[in-house]
Design a protein around this motif. Structure first.
Motif, PDB file in Angstrom:
ATOM      1  N   LEU A 267       0.950  -1.146  -0.053  1.00 38.81           N
ATOM      2  CA  LEU A 267       0.052   0.172  -0.069  1.00 38.81           C
ATOM      3  C   LEU A 267       0.678   1.242   0.106  1.00 38.81           C
ATOM      4  O   LEU A 267       1.828   1.417   0.763  1.00 38.81           O
ATOM      5  N   VAL A 268       0.431   2.263  -0.938  1.00 40.32           N
ATOM      6  CA  VAL A 268       1.389   3.593  -1.055  1.00 40.32           C
ATOM      7  C   VAL A 268       0.338   4.425  -0.774  1.00 40.32           C
ATOM      8  O   VAL A 268      -0.473   4.704  -1.683  1.00 40.32           O
ATOM      9  N   THR A 269       0.208   5.389   0.150  1.00 41.54           N
ATOM     10  CA  THR A 269      -0.739   6.494   0.273  1.00 41.54           C
ATOM     11  C   THR A 269       0.126   7.631  -0.087  1.00 41.54           C
ATOM     12  O   THR A 269       1.121   7.798   0.096  1.00 41.54           O
ATOM     13  N   ASN A 270      -0.645   8.609  -0.830  1.00 44.38           N
ATOM     14  CA  ASN A 270      -0.179   9.899  -1.595  1.00 44.38           C
ATOM     15  C   ASN A 270      -1.035  11.041  -1.297  1.00 44.38           C
ATOM     16  O   ASN A 270      -1.511  11.743  -2.142  1.00 44.38           O
ATOM     17  N   GLY A 271      -1.363  11.224  -0.033  1.00 42.06           N
ATOM     18  CA  GLY A 271      -2.270  12.411   0.338  1.00 42.06           C
ATOM     19  C   GLY A 271      -3.364  12.417  -0.279  1.00 42.06           C
ATOM     20  O   GLY A 271      -4.354  11.637  -0.559  1.00 42.06           O
ATOM     21  N   SER A 272      -3.896  13.734  -1.246  1.00 37.70           N
ATOM     22  CA  SER A 272      -5.040  13.977  -1.781  1.00 37.70           C
ATOM     23  C   SER A 272      -5.061  13.429  -3.195  1.00 37.70           C
ATOM     24  O   SER A 272      -6.347  13.148  -3.700  1.00 37.70           O
ATOM     25  N   ASP A 273      -3.841  12.610  -3.689  1.00 35.96           N
ATOM     26  CA  ASP A 273      -3.966  11.872  -4.752  1.00 35.96           C
ATOM     27  C   ASP A 273      -4.728  10.483  -4.488  1.00 35.96           C
ATOM     28  O   ASP A 273      -5.134   9.797  -5.467  1.00 35.96           O
TER      29      ASP A 273
END
Length: 366
Positions: A267-273
């Motif tokens: 899993l990779v989170t990228n803020g508002s993206d």
């Protein structure tokens, strides 16, 4: 049958100071992604509120999984005194077992001061205290006899226990999920990489992901090729890839590299993206519905623990992504790290409420 979970990580008393934007200077760098909250030396600044809360990755994820219906225990270390008593009281109120909680008579319970203003992405001052003192002897074998073992960031010397935790959880047959944090990835990268073949779910944000790029390229793990079309969005990781140390790695190449080392799901989170989930075969991306943000602390804990919990409960990757996104969105709608954490029913209701804003796209990468 009720699923069982164990969480490891920090226990912290959070003091959150909220300051109106007009009372504190916000400076954003033009040619870098860093931004700063500036406090004038020697000046007393009026705050909108100063509030006290229970937090820390080990406690946040324990509360999250307990509210999702897991029989949950927390393996965290506290000091003595009122702060420790308040942590214990919170765990008790949230039906989290304290059987594996360790008390250190010499160190203080961890504490933090969060300075929140403007976009509410708080600056954090932290005294880690007992969170740095987890030892291999603190890891009781029976603690790991669980369906899910979730390891949040381990502070300083406690990170030396990471291989021991992985070994015990693997031996017990538990699903292992971890959200390790940037310091663990940098100062103890060798130990981290040696454990990847036993990790089921690895959660990182974009900055943490980029920390691993030079090593993946240098050791030849990443093939540096892409097989998916750009998303047409410069903020999308599918378009921009991951960049660090002069290297630029296509995102699907990164996912293939990490999963080739043994991780089942990345899993990779990228803020508002939004957030990405990747396996050896495919990548999924879930958009983020617009919500009013009160504070961003705890969002990562909510997202990672909810996804791991949903997958352990048998949900699809798409449904787990939507659930995790909604629980994290609920958390950032509140100032502290735990008020917004939802029950399983609450998550389901929020997914239905924000369904139009939860768009999942899938790319095959083989």
């Amino acid at each position: 049958m009720t699923l069982k979970a164990l969480t490891l990580g920090s226990a912290v008393i959070d003091i959150i100071v909220t300051i109106a934007p007009e009372r504190i200077e916000h400076m954003r760098m033009r040619n870098a992604e860093a931004s700063y909250l500036l406090v004038e030396e020697g000046r007393k600044v009026d705050a909108e509120s100063v509030t006290r809360h229970i937090g820390g990755g080990g406690v946040n994820t324990a509360v999250s999984l307990s509210r999702l219906g897991f029989d949950t225990a927390a393996l965290v270390k506290t000091g003595a005194g009122r702060n420790a008593e308040d942590v214990i009281e919170r765990l008790e109120r949230e039906n989290v077992s304290r059987d594996f909680l360790i008390s250190d008579g010499e160190l203080a319970t961890g504490s933090s001061v969060l300075l929140s203003s403007h976009e509410h992405n708080a600056g954090i001052f932290t005294a880690r205290g007992a969170n740095t003192a987890l030892l291999p002897r603190d890891l009781a074998d029976d603690a790991f006899e669980r369906d899910l073992v979730f390891i949040s960031g381990l502070s300083n010397e406690s990170a030396d226990c990471f291989p021991h935790v992985i070994g015990k959880a693997s031996a017990a047959g538990a699903r292992i999920a971890t959200n390790p944090g940037i310091r663990q990835l940098s100062s103890r990268a060798d130990e981290f990489f040696a454990c990847l073949d036993r990790i089921s779910i690895l959660t990182l944000n974009r900055v943490e992901s980029e920390q691993l790029v030079p090593r993946l390229i240098a050791n030849g793990t990443a093939d540096q090729r892409t097989v998916i079309k750009p998303a047409g969005d410069p903020n999308s990781l599918v378009d921009r890839g991951l960049m660090a140390g002069g290297f630029n790695l296509p995102f699907d190449s990164y996912v293939r590299a990490i999963t080739s080392l043994g991780v089942d799901m990345l899993l990779v989170t990228n803020g508002s993206d939004g957030a990405y989930a990747g396996t050896a075969e495919a990548i999924w991306h879930c958009t983020v519905p617009s919500v009013e943000v009160e504070g961003t602390a705890g969002a990562g804990d909510a997202f990672a623990s909810t996804f791991a919990g949903m997958i352990t409960a048998g949900a699809s990757i798409e449904d787990a992504l939507k659930s995790a996104t909604c629980n994290a969105g609920s958390v950032v709608s509140h100032l502290d790290t735990q008020t917004g954490l939802l029950s399983r029913k609450g998550v389901s209701e929020r997914v239905k409420k924000y369904e139009d804003g939860l768009v999942v796209t899938k790319w095959d990468i083989v």
